[in-house]
Design an enzyme around this catalytic site. Structure first.
Site, PDB file in Angstrom:
ATOM      1  N   CYS A   6      29.157 -27.094  -0.874  1.00 60.12           N
ATOM      2  CA  CYS A   6      30.130 -27.779  -1.726  1.00 60.12           C
ATOM      3  C   CYS A   6      31.293 -26.887  -2.154  1.00 60.12           C
ATOM      4  O   CYS A   6      32.196 -27.347  -2.844  1.00 60.12           O
ATOM      5  CB  CYS A   6      29.438 -28.363  -2.960  1.00 60.12           C
ATOM      6  SG  CYS A   6      28.936 -27.106  -4.132  1.00 60.12           S
TER       7      CYS A   6
ATOM      8  N   CYS B 211      26.410 -30.910  -5.929  1.00 61.42           N
ATOM      9  CA  CYS B 211      26.159 -30.235  -4.662  1.00 61.42           C
ATOM     10  C   CYS B 211      25.072 -31.027  -3.914  1.00 61.42           C
ATOM     11  O   CYS B 211      23.973 -31.232  -4.451  1.00 61.42           O
ATOM     12  CB  CYS B 211      25.720 -28.808  -4.946  1.00 61.42           C
ATOM     13  SG  CYS B 211      25.311 -27.882  -3.477  1.00 61.42           S
TER      14      CYS B 211
ATOM     15  N   LYS C  75     -12.012  -6.062  10.253  1.00 61.88           N
ATOM     16  CA  LYS C  75     -11.664  -6.291   8.851  1.00 61.88           C
ATOM     17  C   LYS C  75     -11.138  -7.724   8.787  1.00 61.88           C
ATOM     18  O   LYS C  75     -10.075  -8.029   9.326  1.00 61.88           O
ATOM     19  CB  LYS C  75     -10.604  -5.306   8.389  1.00 61.88           C
ATOM     20  CG  LYS C  75     -10.282  -5.444   6.907  1.00 61.88           C
ATOM     21  CD  LYS C  75      -9.519  -4.236   6.429  1.00 61.88           C
ATOM     22  CE  LYS C  75      -9.188  -4.223   4.962  1.00 61.88           C
ATOM     23  NZ  LYS C  75      -9.167  -5.418   4.207  1.00 61.88           N
TER      24      LYS C  75
ATOM     25  N   ARG D 162     -14.417 -11.567  -6.145  1.00 60.48           N
ATOM     26  CA  ARG D 162     -14.251 -10.152  -6.459  1.00 60.48           C
ATOM     27  C   ARG D 162     -13.687  -9.963  -7.869  1.00 60.48           C
ATOM     28  O   ARG D 162     -14.055  -9.038  -8.580  1.00 60.48           O
ATOM     29  CB  ARG D 162     -13.300  -9.546  -5.433  1.00 60.48           C
ATOM     30  CG  ARG D 162     -12.897  -8.151  -5.753  1.00 60.48           C
ATOM     31  CD  ARG D 162     -12.699  -7.407  -4.463  1.00 60.48           C
ATOM     32  NE  ARG D 162     -12.263  -6.065  -4.712  1.00 60.48           N
ATOM     33  CZ  ARG D 162     -11.008  -5.717  -4.794  1.00 60.48           C
ATOM     34  NH1 ARG D 162     -10.071  -6.629  -4.699  1.00 60.48           N
ATOM     35  NH2 ARG D 162     -10.693  -4.470  -5.003  1.00 60.48           N
TER      36      ARG D 162
ATOM     37  N   TYR E 146     -22.089  -6.779   4.328  1.00 64.80           N
ATOM     38  CA  TYR E 146     -22.514  -5.668   3.464  1.00 64.80           C
ATOM     39  C   TYR E 146     -23.718  -6.100   2.638  1.00 64.80           C
ATOM     40  O   TYR E 146     -23.623  -7.055   1.871  1.00 64.80           O
ATOM     41  CB  TYR E 146     -21.333  -5.289   2.566  1.00 64.80           C
ATOM     42  CG  TYR E 146     -21.505  -4.056   1.709  1.00 64.80           C
ATOM     43  CD1 TYR E 146     -22.376  -3.039   2.041  1.00 64.80           C
ATOM     44  CD2 TYR E 146     -20.740  -3.906   0.546  1.00 64.80           C
ATOM     45  CE1 TYR E 146     -22.493  -1.912   1.250  1.00 64.80           C
ATOM     46  CE2 TYR E 146     -20.843  -2.776  -0.249  1.00 64.80           C
ATOM     47  CZ  TYR E 146     -21.724  -1.783   0.111  1.00 64.80           C
ATOM     48  OH  TYR E 146     -21.830  -0.678  -0.672  1.00 64.80           O
TER      49      TYR E 146
ATOM     50  N   GLU F  35     -16.274  -2.323  12.783  1.00 67.52           N
ATOM     51  CA  GLU F  35     -16.300  -3.788  12.751  1.00 67.52           C
ATOM     52  C   GLU F  35     -14.937  -4.328  12.368  1.00 67.52           C
ATOM     53  O   GLU F  35     -14.055  -3.565  11.978  1.00 67.52           O
ATOM     54  CB  GLU F  35     -17.368  -4.275  11.764  1.00 67.52           C
ATOM     55  CG  GLU F  35     -17.311  -3.615  10.415  1.00 67.52           C
ATOM     56  CD  GLU F  35     -18.602  -3.809   9.613  1.00 67.52           C
ATOM     57  OE1 GLU F  35     -18.580  -4.645   8.729  1.00 67.52           O
ATOM     58  OE2 GLU F  35     -19.605  -3.121   9.896  1.00 67.52           O
TER      59      GLU F  35
ATOM     60  N   ASP G 181       0.826  -1.207   0.000  1.00 70.68           N
ATOM     61  CA  ASP G 181       0.000   0.000   0.000  1.00 70.68           C
ATOM     62  C   ASP G 181       0.860   1.257   0.000  1.00 70.68           C
ATOM     63  O   ASP G 181       0.521   2.247  -0.646  1.00 70.68           O
ATOM     64  CB  ASP G 181      -0.931   0.011   1.212  1.00 70.68           C
ATOM     65  CG  ASP G 181      -2.066  -0.984   1.039  1.00 70.68           C
ATOM     66  OD1 ASP G 181      -2.321  -1.371  -0.113  1.00 70.68           O
ATOM     67  OD2 ASP G 181      -2.685  -1.371   2.042  1.00 70.68           O
TER      68      ASP G 181
ATOM     69  N   ASP H  90      -9.601 -11.058   7.264  1.00 70.57           N
ATOM     70  CA  ASP H  90      -8.542 -11.235   6.275  1.00 70.57           C
ATOM     71  C   ASP H  90      -8.711 -12.562   5.550  1.00 70.57           C
ATOM     72  O   ASP H  90      -8.047 -13.548   5.847  1.00 70.57           O
ATOM     73  CB  ASP H  90      -7.188 -11.169   6.989  1.00 70.57           C
ATOM     74  CG  ASP H  90      -6.054 -11.018   5.991  1.00 70.57           C
ATOM     75  OD1 ASP H  90      -6.333 -10.729   4.816  1.00 70.57           O
ATOM     76  OD2 ASP H  90      -4.891 -11.179   6.398  1.00 70.57           O
TER      77      ASP H  90
ATOM     78  N   CYS I 169      24.076 -21.834  -6.503  1.00 70.83           N
ATOM     79  CA  CYS I 169      25.286 -22.645  -6.564  1.00 70.83           C
ATOM     80  C   CYS I 169      25.342 -23.249  -7.967  1.00 70.83           C
ATOM     81  O   CYS I 169      24.347 -23.780  -8.463  1.00 70.83           O
ATOM     82  CB  CYS I 169      25.222 -23.757  -5.522  1.00 70.83           C
ATOM     83  SG  CYS I 169      26.442 -25.032  -5.798  1.00 70.83           S
TER      84      CYS I 169
ATOM     85  N   LYS J 193      -5.675  -0.316   9.236  1.00 64.71           N
ATOM     86  CA  LYS J 193      -4.938  -1.587   9.218  1.00 64.71           C
ATOM     87  C   LYS J 193      -4.034  -1.678  10.442  1.00 64.71           C
ATOM     88  O   LYS J 193      -3.309  -0.741  10.760  1.00 64.71           O
ATOM     89  CB  LYS J 193      -4.077  -1.692   7.952  1.00 64.71           C
ATOM     90  CG  LYS J 193      -4.874  -1.673   6.646  1.00 64.71           C
ATOM     91  CD  LYS J 193      -5.457  -3.030   6.300  1.00 64.71           C
ATOM     92  CE  LYS J 193      -4.517  -3.914   5.560  1.00 64.71           C
ATOM     93  NZ  LYS J 193      -4.444  -3.800   4.150  1.00 64.71           N
TER      94      LYS J 193
ATOM     95  N   CYS K  85      29.457 -21.682  -2.360  1.00 66.61           N
ATOM     96  CA  CYS K  85      28.380 -22.494  -1.783  1.00 66.61           C
ATOM     97  C   CYS K  85      28.813 -23.080  -0.432  1.00 66.61           C
ATOM     98  O   CYS K  85      29.878 -23.698  -0.343  1.00 66.61           O
ATOM     99  CB  CYS K  85      28.023 -23.619  -2.747  1.00 66.61           C
ATOM    100  SG  CYS K  85      26.822 -24.768  -2.059  1.00 66.61           S
TER     101      CYS K  85
END
Ligand code: IVH
Length: 665
Positions: A406, A427, A112, A133, A223, A110, A35, A114, A421, A309, A403
């Site tokens: 190895c 490896c 929100k 949606r 809603y 109210e 956001d 998630d 790597c 939020k 790495c």
């Protein structure tokens, strides 16, 4: 960088995050960060109208459209809410409303929730449609899946509901269900869902509604829309809706002062941790519908509502060490080792540092006090350094160049943030990763060979390549710890059965970079044998539909490596299928060659997947949406009205199930 350059940079970044979030379901950054970037872009675009672009990420709200579902246009667009992150912004909202309305008003506060939003249409008290949606204008028709959610009434009770109305809400996967699902997925070695939101939206998009039913989703409605709602108050309407059988949250409060709103926010910011479902903020809605109409809308969101939020939970602790993990693909992940600290209900000792650029950006030293956050992801991440408290620190954190497993040099591929790597043949985690992929369900599907067993075989020096699996001996397996005669027999039986796995899956199992399940199928169909594929030129490869230069080059590179060729020879000697079986070929015809076909509706004789397979086997191509190029639509019952209209408009013929079966007989 000047502001115009920043606009372009932000657009590119946001497009990528949109894709990660909506298409891959795998966000790299949290909502808040997203956001903030979006806001920065909006502000800059406002300042520079000359940079206007119809395709800027600010022009859309994202999309969860999926080509396998019928798309439906929303009667009322599904808007989003403006987000705020501070109490000061909440006060700004409150004061603005006060000024605009210039009369008394109430705010309904109210939670929100998630999850993933849904729009339900009821006619004469019956659920007729459930639509996601989507992009806000059009969504996917997921009615069958939604009908499996027990808390959504299929038929309403009570009285007073309008004849025809919509109700919107959030589909959620409760924390307990989410944790259990991930445990099961872990046991089956399937990728985990990052959070309940992704799990809920992923579940809602499954093609098989009986699996949806088993996932125990829940829903809160918040809603109501339509003509002739019973009351002028949003709160009062929701109480009515609860009487008709909808699940409406009890956590709703009408406030008449800013102080009451703030009290609600502060109380629930703490208390929400005890709720059975995920929440990420508080929604404030002006309660009176008349006042809502007076306040109106911006292009994207109502002026009568706002979302506050919650801050992601954050802790501060000491960085002791950075270690590096090598993944199955050779990707290197830097991991911060921390003093243990409590965060959102668990003790955190390790956190991801993502990649070299992130480490560089943080300017990190061993001994630093760092901020850890649990965003939408399972693995916590380091989001900042407390530079004020920096004293007696150790060395600057420098990304490794070799790495850790190895010792081979690391490389970075163009356009990728991770280091890899380069020693992909020797490896250890990469070898084990390749073998794990080879035996996995969608590849050779060899039972009894989980991560631990493969690790054990590797430690014992029994396997170094996939071809070694076919020379394993029962007594060697049986003498290992936690094994016995019975497991040895089972494993060898699984390996023996894998010799019947068709060529297309063997090709996928080889783990050639960029050759996924679908690409492997396409290649197997076009080249029909590993030898033909191995001798194909770049030109031959890119002639094939959907094979681009990137994939083609990767295939050429794979077969140019002598070690891969040796491995293939050993697989051949073991009896693994390296060409299309004769019997397979007899199933294939070219009756639908050159035809692009769209499947729509519900079928009686075969499932949609079976029809897709039939189309492919007969040389046709499955396409997701109708266009001028569509040859015909294979239509079952209840084909969506939007599709029907489009087909008529473009003059695309419609064929029913029976005619189709006759055609390919
Ligand atoms: S009201 C016109 N109420 O938040 C806006 N939305 O960014 C109508 N959400 O897409 C939405 N909890 O998925 C509303 N109590 C709540 C909500 C809520 C979660 C989601 C919803 C919406 C998004 C808005």
């Amino acid at each position: 960088m000047n502001e115009v350059e920043r606009i372009h940079q932000l657009r590119e970044e946001l497009h990528r995050h949109n894709y990660n979030y909506y298409v891959l379901n795998a966000p790299e950054i949290g909502d808040q960060e997203f956001d903030f970037l979006m806001r920065e872009l909006q502000d800059l675009e406002e300042k520079h109208p000359e940079c206007k672009d119809e395709n800027s990420p600010t022009m859309r709200v994202g999309s969860d459209l999926n080509k396998n579902f019928t798309q439906v246009t929303h009667r009322y667009p599904m808007l989003s809410l403006a987000n705020t992150y501070s109490e000061a912004e909440v006060a700004d909202f409150y004061n603005r409303v006060q000024k605009d309305l210039n009369e008394e008003f109430e705010v309904c506060c109210e939670m929100k929730f998630d999850g993933t939003s849904i729009s339900l249409t009821y006619e004469d008290g019956k659920l007729v449609r459930a639509v996601t949606r989507g992009d806000g204008t059009k969504g996917d028709d997921v009615t069958d899946n939604v009908k499996t959610i027990r808390s959504i009434p299929l038929v309403l009770h009570g009285e007073g509901y309008p004849r025809d109305f919509e109700i919107r809400g959030e589909i959620l996967m409760p924390w307990l269900v989410f944790e259990k699902l991930n445990e099961e997925r872990e046991a089956r070695e399937e990728p985990l869902f990052a959070n309940p939101r992704n799990a809920a939206s992923g579940t809602l998009k499954l093609q098989n509604s009986s699996v949806v039913a088993s996932r125990k989703l829940d829903a809160y409605l918040y809603y109501l829309l339509g003509e002739g709602l019973p009351c002028d108050g949003h709160y009062e309407n929701m109480q009515e809706a609860a009487r008709w059988g909808f699940k409406v949250s009890d956590i709703m409060r009408k406030c008449s002062t800013l102080q009451e709103v703030m009290d609600f926010i502060r109380y629930w910011d703490k208390e929400r941790k005890n709720l059975p479902v995920a929440t990420d903020g508080i929604v404030l809605k002006i309660n009176s519908l008349r006042q809502q109409r007076n306040l109106g809308y911006t292009a994207k969101s109502p002026r009568w509502a706002i979302a506050y939020k919650f801050q992601a939970e954050r802790a501060c602790t000491r960085l002791n060490k950075v270690t590096y993990q090598v993944g199955r693909t050779g990707a290197i992940t830097p991991v911060a080792n921390l003093d243990p600290v409590q965060l959102a209900g668990t003790v955190v000792k390790r956190a991801s540092l993502h990649n070299a650029d992130i480490i560089e950006g943080l300017d990190l030293y061993i001994g630093d006090m760092v901020y850890v956050e649990k965003g939408g992801e399972i693995i916590p991440k380091i989001v900042g350094v407390d530079k004020e408290s920096r004293f007696m620190i150790g060395d600057k954190v420098k990304f490794i160049t070799r790495c850790p497993e190895c010792g081979s040099p690391l490389t970075r591929y163009e356009g990728e943030a991770a280091h890899y790597c380069t020693n992909d043949m020797a490896c250890p985690p990469q070898i084990k990763g390749k073998i794990e992929h080879f035996v996995s369900r969608k590849a050779m599907n060899i039972d009894g060979l989980g991560t631990e067993t493969i690790d054990q075989f590797y430690q014992e020096g029994m396997i170094r390549t996939i071809a070694d699996l076919y020379t394993l001996k029962a007594p060697d397996i049986a003498r290992l710890e936690r094994m016995g005669k019975k497991s040895a027999v089972n494993i060898l039986e699984g390996i023996r059965e894998s010799k019947n796995v068709p060529f297309e899956r063997v090709l996928f199992a080889l783990g050639i970079r960029f050759v996924g399940e679908t690409t492997a199928k396409t290649l197997a169909k076009s080249f029909r044998s590993i030898d033909a594929l191995a001798s194909a030129t770049l030109d031959d490869l890119i002639q094939v539909d959907e094979i681009g230069v990137k994939i083609a080059q990767s295939i050429i590179q794979y077969f140019a490596d002598e070690r891969n060729l040796q491995q293939i020879e050993r697989l051949r000697e073991s009896g693994v299928q390296l060409e299309m079986a004769e019997m397979d070929m007899s199933d294939y015809t070219d009756k639908l060659a050159g035809q692009s076909i769209v499947i729509s509706g519900v079928f009686a004789h075969h499932s949609r997947d079976e029809y897709k397979e039939l189309i492919e086997k007969n040389g046709g191509k499955n396409v997701g949406s109708i266009s001028k190029k569509t040859s015909f639509i294979l239509a079952g019952d209840n084909m969506g009205p939007a599709k029907l209209e489009k087909a008529k408009k473009l003059g695309v013929p419609i064929m029913n199930e029976e005619d189709f079966l006759r055609l390919i007989e």
